[in-house]
Design a protein around this motif. Structure first.
Motif, PDB file in Angstrom:
ATOM      1  N   GLN A   4       0.808  -1.206   0.000  1.00 46.99           N
ATOM      2  CA  GLN A   4       0.000   0.000   0.000  1.00 46.99           C
ATOM      3  C   GLN A   4       0.845   1.260   0.000  1.00 46.99           C
ATOM      4  O   GLN A   4       0.544   2.212  -0.681  1.00 46.99           O
ATOM      5  CB  GLN A   4      -0.926   0.009   1.227  1.00 46.99           C
ATOM      6  CG  GLN A   4      -1.875  -1.153   1.299  1.00 46.99           C
ATOM      7  CD  GLN A   4      -2.908  -1.126   0.209  1.00 46.99           C
ATOM      8  OE1 GLN A   4      -3.360  -0.066  -0.175  1.00 46.99           O
ATOM      9  NE2 GLN A   4      -3.263  -2.274  -0.313  1.00 46.99           N
ATOM     10  N   GLN A   7       1.076   6.575   4.687  1.00 46.83           N
ATOM     11  CA  GLN A   7       0.944   6.647   6.140  1.00 46.83           C
ATOM     12  C   GLN A   7      -0.047   5.651   6.714  1.00 46.83           C
ATOM     13  O   GLN A   7      -0.024   5.388   7.910  1.00 46.83           O
ATOM     14  CB  GLN A   7       0.575   8.059   6.548  1.00 46.83           C
ATOM     15  CG  GLN A   7      -0.784   8.503   6.034  1.00 46.83           C
ATOM     16  CD  GLN A   7      -1.035   9.961   6.283  1.00 46.83           C
ATOM     17  OE1 GLN A   7      -0.117  10.741   6.421  1.00 46.83           O
ATOM     18  NE2 GLN A   7      -2.287  10.337   6.337  1.00 46.83           N
ATOM     19  N   ASP A   8      -0.919   5.081   5.923  1.00 49.69           N
ATOM     20  CA  ASP A   8      -1.898   4.122   6.432  1.00 49.69           C
ATOM     21  C   ASP A   8      -1.337   2.712   6.537  1.00 49.69           C
ATOM     22  O   ASP A   8      -1.977   1.839   7.107  1.00 49.69           O
ATOM     23  CB  ASP A   8      -3.131   4.091   5.540  1.00 49.69           C
ATOM     24  CG  ASP A   8      -3.905   5.393   5.566  1.00 49.69           C
ATOM     25  OD1 ASP A   8      -3.796   6.126   6.557  1.00 49.69           O
ATOM     26  OD2 ASP A   8      -4.616   5.673   4.592  1.00 49.69           O
ATOM     27  N   GLU A   9      -0.159   2.487   6.003  1.00 48.15           N
ATOM     28  CA  GLU A   9       0.376   1.127   5.951  1.00 48.15           C
ATOM     29  C   GLU A   9       0.496   0.462   7.323  1.00 48.15           C
ATOM     30  O   GLU A   9       0.116  -0.705   7.463  1.00 48.15           O
ATOM     31  CB  GLU A   9       1.708   1.101   5.213  1.00 48.15           C
ATOM     32  CG  GLU A   9       2.097  -0.282   4.776  1.00 48.15           C
ATOM     33  CD  GLU A   9       3.214  -0.289   3.770  1.00 48.15           C
ATOM     34  OE1 GLU A   9       3.445  -1.365   3.210  1.00 48.15           O
ATOM     35  OE2 GLU A   9       3.857   0.750   3.543  1.00 48.15           O
ATOM     36  N   ALA A  11      -1.373   0.842   9.958  1.00 51.50           N
ATOM     37  CA  ALA A  11      -2.732   0.476  10.382  1.00 51.50           C
ATOM     38  C   ALA A  11      -3.264  -0.686   9.554  1.00 51.50           C
ATOM     39  O   ALA A  11      -3.960  -1.569  10.088  1.00 51.50           O
ATOM     40  CB  ALA A  11      -3.658   1.679  10.275  1.00 51.50           C
ATOM     41  N   ILE A  12      -2.935  -0.712   8.283  1.00 57.44           N
ATOM     42  CA  ILE A  12      -3.359  -1.819   7.424  1.00 57.44           C
ATOM     43  C   ILE A  12      -2.703  -3.111   7.892  1.00 57.44           C
ATOM     44  O   ILE A  12      -3.350  -4.153   7.973  1.00 57.44           O
ATOM     45  CB  ILE A  12      -3.033  -1.517   5.953  1.00 57.44           C
ATOM     46  CG1 ILE A  12      -3.912  -0.365   5.455  1.00 57.44           C
ATOM     47  CG2 ILE A  12      -3.229  -2.756   5.086  1.00 57.44           C
ATOM     48  CD1 ILE A  12      -3.489   0.204   4.115  1.00 57.44           C
ATOM     49  N   VAL A  47       0.722   2.769  16.137  1.00 52.04           N
ATOM     50  CA  VAL A  47      -0.604   2.262  15.774  1.00 52.04           C
ATOM     51  C   VAL A  47      -1.057   1.203  16.784  1.00 52.04           C
ATOM     52  O   VAL A  47      -2.211   1.200  17.212  1.00 52.04           O
ATOM     53  CB  VAL A  47      -0.595   1.699  14.336  1.00 52.04           C
ATOM     54  CG1 VAL A  47      -1.839   0.881  14.042  1.00 52.04           C
ATOM     55  CG2 VAL A  47      -0.461   2.834  13.331  1.00 52.04           C
TER      56      VAL A  47
END
Length: 59
Positions: A4, A7-9, A11-12, A47
């Motif tokens: 991905q 910055q969301d990686e 959390a993913i 996270v």
């Protein structure tokens, strides 16, 4: 597995690792992702911390 980016990686990854469908190959890929950049370790830890705190919120 996850490519991905961004910055969301972290959390993913957390959501994926908590999934019952997550297997050993994904765990190896996660460890590889962590090793790619020291910032990944820091961001993932944050996270995880937020996830823990959210689970302990009293409403």
């Amino acid at each position: 597995m996850l490519n991905q980016g961004g910055q969301d990686e972290p959390a993913i990854w957390l959501a994926h690792l908590l999934s019952p469908e997550c297997g050993s190959e994904e765990h190896v890929a996660f460890e590889s992702w962590l090793a790619k950049d020291p910032r990944n370790v820091i961001e993932y830890a944050e996270v995880e911390r937020l996830h823990y705190l959210a689970g302990n919120v009293v409403v």
